[in-house]
Design a protein around this motif. Structure first.
Motif, PDB file in Angstrom:
ATOM      1  N   MET A  31       0.893  -1.169   0.105  1.00  0.00           N
ATOM      2  CA  MET A  31       0.129   0.149   0.071  1.00  0.00           C
ATOM      3  C   MET A  31       0.840   1.357   0.052  1.00  0.00           C
ATOM      4  SD  MET A  31      -3.207   0.891   2.539  1.00  0.00           S
ATOM      5  CE  MET A  31      -3.647  -0.727   2.430  1.00  0.00           C
ATOM      6  N   ASN A  32       0.623   2.363  -1.044  1.00  0.00           N
ATOM      7  CA  ASN A  32       1.204   3.376  -0.914  1.00  0.00           C
ATOM      8  C   ASN A  32       0.908   4.566  -0.044  1.00  0.00           C
ATOM      9  OD1 ASN A  32       2.075   5.826  -1.769  1.00  0.00           O
ATOM     10  ND2 ASN A  32       2.213   5.398  -3.886  1.00  0.00           N
ATOM     11  N   TYR A  33       1.622   5.307   0.599  1.00  0.00           N
ATOM     12  CA  TYR A  33       1.701   6.243   1.355  1.00  0.00           C
ATOM     13  C   TYR A  33       0.452   7.374   1.264  1.00  0.00           C
ATOM     14  CZ  TYR A  33       2.449  10.797   3.937  1.00  0.00           C
ATOM     15  OH  TYR A  33       2.493  11.899   4.704  1.00  0.00           O
ATOM     16  N   SER A  70       1.079   6.900  12.525  1.00  0.00           N
ATOM     17  CA  SER A  70       0.041   6.609  11.314  1.00  0.00           C
ATOM     18  C   SER A  70       1.190   6.477  10.192  1.00  0.00           C
ATOM     19  CB  SER A  70      -0.834   7.576  11.108  1.00  0.00           C
ATOM     20  OG  SER A  70      -1.545   7.614   9.767  1.00  0.00           O
ATOM     21  N   GLN A  71       1.068   5.606   9.218  1.00  0.00           N
ATOM     22  CA  GLN A  71       1.769   5.439   8.039  1.00  0.00           C
ATOM     23  C   GLN A  71       1.031   6.273   6.811  1.00  0.00           C
ATOM     24  OE1 GLN A  71       1.580   1.869   5.694  1.00  0.00           O
ATOM     25  NE2 GLN A  71      -0.390   1.052   6.827  1.00  0.00           N
ATOM     26  N   PHE A  72       0.082   6.935   7.296  1.00  0.00           N
ATOM     27  CA  PHE A  72      -0.759   7.794   6.425  1.00  0.00           C
ATOM     28  C   PHE A  72      -0.958   9.189   6.677  1.00  0.00           C
ATOM     29  CE2 PHE A  72      -2.822   3.678   6.173  1.00  0.00           C
ATOM     30  CZ  PHE A  72      -2.420   3.198   4.772  1.00  0.00           C
ATOM     31  N   PRO A  73      -1.267  10.118   5.638  1.00  0.00           N
ATOM     32  CA  PRO A  73      -1.359  11.706   6.018  1.00  0.00           C
ATOM     33  C   PRO A  73      -2.327  11.763   7.133  1.00  0.00           C
ATOM     34  CG  PRO A  73      -1.257  11.379   3.750  1.00  0.00           C
ATOM     35  CD  PRO A  73      -1.401  10.051   4.443  1.00  0.00           C
ATOM     36  N   GLY A 126      -9.887   6.825   5.444  1.00  0.00           N
ATOM     37  CA  GLY A 126     -10.140   5.757   4.304  1.00  0.00           C
ATOM     38  C   GLY A 126      -9.584   6.190   3.187  1.00  0.00           C
ATOM     39  N   ASN A 127      -9.848   5.600   1.883  1.00  0.00           N
ATOM     40  CA  ASN A 127      -9.237   5.866   0.634  1.00  0.00           C
ATOM     41  C   ASN A 127      -9.124   7.335   0.509  1.00  0.00           C
ATOM     42  OD1 ASN A 127      -8.894   3.311  -0.049  1.00  0.00           O
ATOM     43  ND2 ASN A 127     -10.929   3.093  -0.897  1.00  0.00           N
ATOM     44  N   THR A 128      -8.038   7.852  -0.001  1.00  0.00           N
ATOM     45  CA  THR A 128      -7.753   9.453  -0.318  1.00  0.00           C
ATOM     46  C   THR A 128      -8.783  10.005  -0.960  1.00  0.00           C
ATOM     47  OG1 THR A 128      -5.429   9.152   0.230  1.00  0.00           O
ATOM     48  CG2 THR A 128      -6.250  10.982  -0.963  1.00  0.00           C
ATOM     49  N   GLU A 129      -9.326   9.266  -2.304  1.00  0.00           N
ATOM     50  CA  GLU A 129     -10.246   9.900  -2.981  1.00  0.00           C
ATOM     51  C   GLU A 129     -11.714   9.982  -2.229  1.00  0.00           C
ATOM     52  OE1 GLU A 129     -12.313   8.217  -6.860  1.00  0.00           O
ATOM     53  OE2 GLU A 129     -10.324   8.294  -7.034  1.00  0.00           O
ATOM     54  N   ASP A 130     -11.931   9.089  -1.717  1.00  0.00           N
ATOM     55  CA  ASP A 130     -13.407   9.030  -0.837  1.00  0.00           C
ATOM     56  C   ASP A 130     -13.301  10.365   0.312  1.00  0.00           C
ATOM     57  OD1 ASP A 130     -14.323   7.084  -2.422  1.00  0.00           O
ATOM     58  OD2 ASP A 130     -13.743   5.604  -0.770  1.00  0.00           O
ATOM     59  N   VAL A 131     -12.293  10.129   0.708  1.00  0.00           N
ATOM     60  CA  VAL A 131     -12.094  11.427   2.070  1.00  0.00           C
ATOM     61  C   VAL A 131     -11.740  12.859   1.270  1.00  0.00           C
ATOM     62  CG1 VAL A 131     -10.499  12.173   3.794  1.00  0.00           C
ATOM     63  CG2 VAL A 131     -11.072   9.878   3.510  1.00  0.00           C
ATOM     64  N   ASN A 132     -11.189  12.791   0.237  1.00  0.00           N
ATOM     65  CA  ASN A 132     -11.105  14.171  -0.178  1.00  0.00           C
ATOM     66  C   ASN A 132     -12.459  14.663  -0.779  1.00  0.00           C
ATOM     67  OD1 ASN A 132      -8.395  14.696   0.204  1.00  0.00           O
ATOM     68  ND2 ASN A 132      -7.606  14.123  -1.738  1.00  0.00           N
ATOM     69  N   GLU A 133     -13.213  13.594  -1.451  1.00  0.00           N
ATOM     70  CA  GLU A 133     -14.627  14.097  -1.933  1.00  0.00           C
ATOM     71  C   GLU A 133     -15.461  14.992  -0.925  1.00  0.00           C
ATOM     72  OE1 GLU A 133     -18.258  11.789  -3.546  1.00  0.00           O
ATOM     73  OE2 GLU A 133     -16.513  11.060  -4.248  1.00  0.00           O
ATOM     74  N   ILE A 134     -15.137  14.705   0.402  1.00  0.00           N
ATOM     75  CA  ILE A 134     -15.943  15.264   1.381  1.00  0.00           C
ATOM     76  C   ILE A 134     -15.148  16.143   2.065  1.00  0.00           C
ATOM     77  CG2 ILE A 134     -17.048  14.845   3.917  1.00  0.00           C
ATOM     78  CD1 ILE A 134     -17.312  12.009   2.829  1.00  0.00           C
ATOM     79  N   THR A 135     -13.812  16.310   2.180  1.00  0.00           N
ATOM     80  CA  THR A 135     -13.264  17.248   3.015  1.00  0.00           C
ATOM     81  C   THR A 135     -12.122  17.923   2.191  1.00  0.00           C
ATOM     82  OG1 THR A 135     -11.571  15.894   3.469  1.00  0.00           O
ATOM     83  CG2 THR A 135     -13.165  15.646   5.083  1.00  0.00           C
ATOM     84  N   GLY A 136     -11.939  17.766   0.930  1.00  0.00           N
ATOM     85  CA  GLY A 136     -10.930  18.378   0.092  1.00  0.00           C
ATOM     86  C   GLY A 136     -11.094  19.824   0.046  1.00  0.00           C
ATOM     87  N   LYS A 137     -12.019  20.577   0.303  1.00  0.00           N
ATOM     88  CA  LYS A 137     -12.162  21.987   0.016  1.00  0.00           C
ATOM     89  C   LYS A 137     -12.013  22.593   1.614  1.00  0.00           C
ATOM     90  CE  LYS A 137     -14.170  22.200  -4.435  1.00  0.00           C
ATOM     91  NZ  LYS A 137     -15.065  22.697  -5.027  1.00  0.00           N
ATOM     92  N   TYR A 138     -11.882  22.105   2.468  1.00  0.00           N
ATOM     93  CA  TYR A 138     -11.951  22.599   3.945  1.00  0.00           C
ATOM     94  C   TYR A 138     -10.512  23.359   4.197  1.00  0.00           C
ATOM     95  CZ  TYR A 138     -16.107  19.794   5.024  1.00  0.00           C
ATOM     96  OH  TYR A 138     -17.274  19.057   4.916  1.00  0.00           O
ATOM     97  N   GLN A 139     -10.648  24.383   5.164  1.00  0.00           N
ATOM     98  CA  GLN A 139      -9.353  24.984   5.219  1.00  0.00           C
ATOM     99  C   GLN A 139      -8.549  24.128   6.471  1.00  0.00           C
ATOM    100  OE1 GLN A 139     -10.829  28.739   7.134  1.00  0.00           O
ATOM    101  NE2 GLN A 139     -10.523  29.551   5.335  1.00  0.00           N
ATOM    102  N   LEU A 140      -7.355  24.464   6.234  1.00  0.00           N
ATOM    103  CA  LEU A 140      -6.500  23.831   7.340  1.00  0.00           C
ATOM    104  C   LEU A 140      -6.728  24.584   8.613  1.00  0.00           C
ATOM    105  CD1 LEU A 140      -3.302  23.195   5.615  1.00  0.00           C
ATOM    106  CD2 LEU A 140      -4.779  21.577   6.213  1.00  0.00           C
TER     107      LEU A 140
END
Length: 142
Positions: A1-3, A58-61, A124-138
């Motif tokens: 699995m990739n980072y 965690s091995q993921f961001p 979860g999968n980056t694509e699924d998570v980004n679909e929901i949270t991708g435009k949120y401010q840090l």
């Protein structure tokens, strides 16, 4: 699995003070870690050159964001509809109660539309998570 295959995003409501935000993220991180079936973790123990052991991470961001309370609630609802995502949410009741029994009673006595969410973590999968949270401010300490 990739980072970059998976991602963890913490979401804090914009009306939450920094001290509460840290508490919320801490509790939610423990929950996500517990229920992730150990797939989040990188190496369990990392030994330095001196022979001292350090627990792995965690091995993921893991990114912390902020949104208005209404968007937070929508994000939680959307994420819970996706069976590929793991969601831990933090209703205000978790802050306002002292014991686990009080918490169970408080949440159990309310319909979901009456819960006020202070935060959540979605994994979860980056694509699924980004679909929901991708435009949120840090999230930043302000």
């Amino acid at each position: 699995m990739n980072y970059e295959d998976k991602k963890i995003v913490g979401i804090i409501a914009t009306n939450v003070d920094a001290s509460v935000a840290l508490n919320v993220i801490g509790h939610l991180a423990i929950s996500i870690g517990k229920y992730s079936n150990d797939e989040i973790m990188g190496k369990s123990v990392i030994t330095d050159k001196s022979g001292i052991e350090h627990l792995g991470i965690s091995q993921f961001p893991f990114i912390i964001t902020k949104v208005k309370a209404g968007k937070l609630k929508s994000a939680i609802e959307l994420a819970k509809q996706n069976p590929n995502l793991l969601v831990a949410d933090y209703p205000r009741d978790m802050l306002d109660t002292r014991t686990d029994d009080e918490l169970v009673s408080s949440i159990g006595s309310k319909d979901n539309d009456k819960l006020e969410y202070l935060g959540a973590i979605i994994y979860g999968n980056t694509e699924d998570v980004n679909e929901i949270t991708g435009k949120y401010q840090l999230w930043r300490l302000e």
